[in-house]
Design an enzyme around this catalytic site. Structure first.
Site, PDB file in Angstrom:
ATOM      1  N   PHE A   1       0.933  -1.386   0.039  1.00  8.17           N
ATOM      2  CA  PHE A   1       0.031  -0.155   0.078  1.00  8.17           C
ATOM      3  C   PHE A   1       0.827   1.167  -0.044  1.00  8.17           C
ATOM      4  O   PHE A   1       1.770   1.303   0.886  1.00  8.17           O
ATOM      5  CB  PHE A   1      -1.181   0.095   1.131  1.00  8.17           C
ATOM      6  CG  PHE A   1      -1.870   1.173   1.147  1.00  8.17           C
ATOM      7  CD1 PHE A   1      -2.978   1.262   0.377  1.00  8.17           C
ATOM      8  CD2 PHE A   1      -1.505   2.367   1.733  1.00  8.17           C
ATOM      9  CE1 PHE A   1      -3.889   2.309   0.321  1.00  8.17           C
ATOM     10  CE2 PHE A   1      -2.402   3.717   1.765  1.00  8.17           C
ATOM     11  CZ  PHE A   1      -3.501   3.307   1.131  1.00  8.17           C
TER      12      PHE A   1
ATOM     13  N   ASP B   1       9.097   2.663   1.486  1.00 10.35           N
ATOM     14  CA  ASP B   1       8.294   3.225   2.118  1.00 10.35           C
ATOM     15  C   ASP B   1       8.101   3.260   3.512  1.00 10.35           C
ATOM     16  O   ASP B   1       7.809   2.077   3.833  1.00 10.35           O
ATOM     17  CB  ASP B   1       7.089   2.822   1.483  1.00 10.35           C
ATOM     18  CG  ASP B   1       5.714   3.544   2.014  1.00 10.35           C
ATOM     19  OD1 ASP B   1       5.588   4.085   2.788  1.00 10.35           O
ATOM     20  OD2 ASP B   1       4.686   3.324   1.098  1.00 10.35           O
TER      21      ASP B   1
ATOM     22  N   LYS C   1       2.764  10.128   8.473  1.00  5.64           N
ATOM     23  CA  LYS C   1       2.049   9.870   9.679  1.00  5.64           C
ATOM     24  C   LYS C   1       2.864  10.234  10.979  1.00  5.64           C
ATOM     25  O   LYS C   1       2.487  11.401  11.396  1.00  5.64           O
ATOM     26  CB  LYS C   1       2.035   8.265   9.453  1.00  5.64           C
ATOM     27  CG  LYS C   1       0.960   7.659   8.690  1.00  5.64           C
ATOM     28  CD  LYS C   1       0.886   6.261   8.855  1.00  5.64           C
ATOM     29  CE  LYS C   1      -0.118   5.577   7.825  1.00  5.64           C
ATOM     30  NZ  LYS C   1      -1.439   5.666   8.137  1.00  5.64           N
TER      31      LYS C   1
HETATM   32  C1  PLP Z   1       2.995   2.543   3.912  1.00  4.07           C
HETATM   33  C2  PLP Z   1       1.960   3.551   3.463  1.00  4.07           C
HETATM   34  N1  PLP Z   1       2.446   4.221   2.449  1.00  4.07           N
HETATM   35  C3  PLP Z   1       1.628   5.432   2.153  1.00  4.07           C
HETATM   36  C4  PLP Z   1       0.484   5.615   2.821  1.00  4.07           C
HETATM   37  C5  PLP Z   1      -0.263   6.728   2.312  1.00  4.07           C
HETATM   38  O1  PLP Z   1      -0.238   7.801   3.184  1.00  4.07           O
HETATM   39  P1  PLP Z   1      -1.177   9.021   3.425  1.00  4.07           P
HETATM   40  O2  PLP Z   1      -2.472   8.500   3.723  1.00  4.07           O
HETATM   41  O3  PLP Z   1      -0.617   9.910   4.240  1.00  4.07           O
HETATM   42  O4  PLP Z   1      -1.088   9.452   1.920  1.00  4.07           O
HETATM   43  C6  PLP Z   1       0.054   4.750   3.885  1.00  4.07           C
HETATM   44  C7  PLP Z   1      -0.913   5.127   4.763  1.00  4.07           C
HETATM   45  O5  PLP Z   1      -1.657   4.195   5.498  1.00  4.07           O
HETATM   46  C8  PLP Z   1       0.971   3.625   4.196  1.00  4.07           C
HETATM   47  O6  PLP Z   1       0.583   2.859   5.180  1.00  4.07           O
END
Ligand code: PLP
Length: 403
Positions: free
Chosen positions: A131, A218, A247
């Protein structure tokens, strides 16, 4: 009030509750009832709700300067970049407002890297179970059909591979000369708290070096102390070329960052990328206070210790039960994998004044604040185990409230 009766778009499936205020690991509804928060706003409020240091930093900065824009130098942005560089062993930062935007920056860097290598149509390797966000490029990189459906045509240029499978990547490397980068979560969060083998990232690093791929991690969810190191890659002795996080960096204020080192740190030139709000004085002052608090209060070590306690506790009580498939975690990122889908558990937990999450249909995900007290950890352990046991003994079609 359900979304259909408000002026909000109907894009969230929300639980039937709203909160009036928060304090540490607790959220309070409008009647004043307290809920123990074991999900921290999906891994955001790592220091708990309304941490006094963060509140003070926000108030101080709000009274000084909120925003000037990236037309000008921003000292707090430079200071935060310096801190992050030292923590991460990286060189430079691009600041934005969310995890998806941080990944967008990484994806753009990968494309620049590919073109610089003379690849006309650069491809980025992404993983099954991943994700990366909800913007068009990041949802195209994400593995979920649920996230992608209806938004075709997707952004091209992503090649999917199984997670935690170096041999599969080697085969792709030998057959696809257009690959120029790999984007991977060190631990997959939304995908179900999937933890790769302990040498996975080290092997990935070697592969990236061999094929001149950018190694892009990520760490939107795993970063900022969550797994018991500031970044999860620091459990292994490697450095990525690019790391993204968001986050927990702002503990509730929107901030994201894409960090880079080596050649990747030199790819963006003026005009290549930008963000109006990205890295404004308010969010940078807040993130600096988050980092200071994490280190001054030894909260990253605390995540390691409490995570170990909770993981062992869950294993002692639940492992071997015929409804449990696996119990896994690193630091305070914990997944309890049920054998059957269990989405009802979230609402049953709410009835018990406990906030949890179920991801990938059957993985109970816990991301409690790193400031959790020992007593609060004990409450989570007991409540979650009781909830699961009662649920597993229920008629699945008519789950009962846990008493
Ligand atoms: C691993 C990862 N990457 C990217 C995102 C996307 O982040 P945002 O919701 O701040 O755009 C998330 C959100 O849960 C995530 O867990």
């Amino acid at each position: 009030m359900p979304e259909s009766q408000t002026h909000l778009m109907n894009n969230y499936r929300r639980l039937p509750i709203s909160f009036a205020h928060g304090d540490g690991a607790w959220l309070y509804d409008h009647k004043g009832d307290a809920y123990l928060d074991a999900i921290s706003g999906v891994g955001v409020c790592n220091l708990g709700h309304c941490h006094p240091n963060i509140t003070a930093a926000i108030c101080r900065q709000a009274a000084t300067l909120l925003h000037s824009s990236n037309l000008y130098h921003i000292e707090l942005q430079q200071k935060l970049a310096t801190e992050l560089a030292a923590i991460a062993g990286m060189e430079s930062s691009f600041f934005c407002n969310s995890g998806a935007e941080a990944n967008e920056a990484a994806i753009k860097l990968a494309k620049l890297h590919g073109h610089k290598r003379g690849i006309q149509t650069p491809h980025i390797l992404v993983m099954e179970g991943s994700f990366h966000g909800r913007t068009m490029a990041t949802l195209s990189a994400t593995a979920s059909r649920k996230v992608q459906a209806g938004f075709e045509p997707l952004v091209p240029g992503f090649v999917r591979a199984p997670f935690n499978d170096i041999a599969a990547l080697r085969t792709i490397a030998e057959n696809n000369p257009n690959v120029c980068a790999i984007l991977v979560e060190p631990i997959q969060g939304e995908g179900g708290v999937n933890i790769p083998s302990p040498t996975y990232l080290t092997e990935l690093r070697t592969l990236c070096d061999t094929y001149q791929w950018l190694m892009m991690l990520d760490e939107v969810q795993t970063g900022n102390g969550r797994t018991g190191k500031y970044f999860a890659y620091q459990h292994e002795n490697i450095h990525p070329d690019i790391v993204t996080t968001a986050k927990g960096l702002g503990n509730g204020l929107p901030i994201g960052v894409c960090l880079a080192q080596g050649a990747a740190a030199q790819l963006f030139k003026p005009g290549h990328h930008g963000s109006t709000f990205g890295g404004n004085p308010l969010v940078c002052a807040t993130a600096l206070s988050v980092i200071e608090t994490l280190f001054n209060d030894s909260l990253i070590e605390r995540a390691q210790r409490l995570g170990h306690y909770l993981l062992q506790g869950f294993k002692d009580i639940l492992e071997g039960s015929d409804y449990i498939e696996a119990i896994r975690g690193k630091g305070l990122m914990i997944g309890i994998v049920m054998k059957e889908p269990c989405p009802e558990l979230v609402e049953l937990a709410l009835g018990q004044k406990l906030l949890i999450n179920v991801t990938a249909d059957r993985v109970i995900r816990l991301l409690p604040p790193l400031t959790l007290s020992d007593e609060e950890a004990e409450i989570i352990l007991k409540k979650v185990c009781k909830l699961i046991k009662t649920y597993a003994g229920d008629d699945r079609s008519r789950p009962r409230q846990v008493r």
